[in-house]
Write a protein that holds these residues in place. Structure first.
Motif, short mmCIF file in Angstrom:
data_model
loop_
_atom_site.label_atom_id
_atom_site.label_comp_id
_atom_site.label_asym_id
_atom_site.label_seq_id
_atom_site.Cartn_x
_atom_site.Cartn_y
_atom_site.Cartn_z
N PRO A 24 0.86 -1.19 0.17
CA PRO A 24 0.10 0.07 0.12
C PRO A 24 0.76 1.45 -0.05
CG PRO A 24 0.03 -1.07 2.24
CD PRO A 24 0.75 -2.03 1.29
N TYR A 25 2.03 1.25 0.48
CA TYR A 25 2.98 2.36 0.50
C TYR A 25 3.93 2.42 -0.56
CZ TYR A 25 0.39 2.21 4.86
OH TYR A 25 -0.63 2.45 5.76
N TRP A 26 4.29 3.38 -1.10
CA TRP A 26 5.40 3.64 -2.22
C TRP A 26 6.14 5.00 -2.17
CZ3 TRP A 26 6.45 -0.33 -5.74
CH2 TRP A 26 5.66 -1.31 -5.57
N GLY A 27 7.27 4.88 -2.41
CA GLY A 27 8.08 5.84 -2.85
C GLY A 27 7.93 6.68 -3.97
N GLN A 28 8.79 7.85 -4.36
CA GLN A 28 8.52 8.38 -5.55
C GLN A 28 9.42 7.84 -6.72
OE1 GLN A 28 10.41 9.31 -3.39
NE2 GLN A 28 12.41 9.88 -4.39
N GLY A 29 10.41 6.92 -6.25
CA GLY A 29 11.18 6.28 -7.21
C GLY A 29 12.72 7.26 -7.41
N THR A 30 13.68 6.25 -7.69
CA THR A 30 15.05 6.85 -8.17
C THR A 30 15.37 6.25 -9.55
OG1 THR A 30 17.32 7.42 -7.22
CG2 THR A 30 16.08 5.27 -6.50
N GLN A 31 16.00 7.03 -10.13
CA GLN A 31 16.35 6.44 -11.78
C GLN A 31 17.84 6.00 -11.58
OE1 GLN A 31 14.70 6.48 -14.86
NE2 GLN A 31 16.52 5.00 -15.23
N VAL A 32 18.00 4.59 -12.08
CA VAL A 32 19.24 3.84 -12.28
C VAL A 32 19.58 3.66 -13.71
CG1 VAL A 32 20.59 1.90 -11.72
CG2 VAL A 32 18.95 2.90 -10.20
N THR A 33 20.72 4.19 -14.17
CA THR A 33 20.99 4.04 -15.65
C THR A 33 22.07 3.31 -15.62
OG1 THR A 33 19.65 5.90 -16.36
CG2 THR A 33 21.02 5.02 -17.90
N VAL A 34 22.30 2.16 -16.34
CA VAL A 34 23.64 1.45 -16.61
C VAL A 34 24.04 1.47 -17.95
CG1 VAL A 34 24.65 -0.74 -16.24
CG2 VAL A 34 22.75 -0.13 -14.57
N SER A 35 25.00 2.05 -18.37
CA SER A 35 25.71 2.25 -19.67
C SER A 35 26.42 0.94 -20.11
CB SER A 35 26.48 3.52 -19.76
OG SER A 35 27.45 3.38 -19.05
N SER A 36 26.47 0.59 -21.17
CA SER A 36 27.26 -0.55 -21.59
C SER A 36 28.60 -0.15 -22.05
CB SER A 36 26.47 -1.25 -22.86
OG SER A 36 26.29 -0.32 -23.99
#
Length: 124
Positions: free
Chosen positions: A112-124
């Motif tokens: 029922p409870y969520w944060g706003q999220g954080t972006q993770v980007t992995v480059s090749s």
């Protein structure tokens, strides 16, 4: 009621590591099961890991076993996701979530409870 705020995302090269944090506010944080999910563009939100209120029990998606580690510090109202050996396919927005019971861990609808999220980007 629990409010969740994630941090620690960013850009990293393949093979690198990141540690995500999620700080919770609310008096009963220590009694909640906490989870990490991720969502890539055009895909459904996907379970990554969960940890029981006392920290003795954890669960992981098969895709991250051996690479990701979930932990919690109830004194700091914080959970962590240590991510090692990152791959480009790990690129997503990562969300912290909370629920009351240690069951149906992989379903996002059970939290029922969520944060706003954080972006993770992995480059090749």
């Amino acid at each position: 009621q629990v409010q969740l705020v994630e941090s620690g995302g960013g850009l990293v090269q393949a093979g690198g590591s990141l540690r995500l944090s999620c700080v919770a506010s609310g008096r009963t944080f220590s009694s909640y099961t906490m989870g990490w999910f991720r969502q890539a563009p055009g895909k459904e939100r996907e379970f990554q890991a969960a940890i029981k209120w006392g920290g003795a029990s954890t669960a992981y998606a098969d895709s991250v076993k051996g690479r990701f580690t979930i932990s919690r510090d109830n004194a700091k109202n914080t959970i962590y996701l240590q991510m090692n050996s990152l791959k480009p396919e790990d690129t997503a927005v990562y969300y912290c979530a909370a629920k009351g019971r240690w069951d149906t861990l992989v379903s996002s609808q059970g939290y029922p409870y969520w944060g706003q999220g954080t972006q993770v980007t992995v480059s090749s």
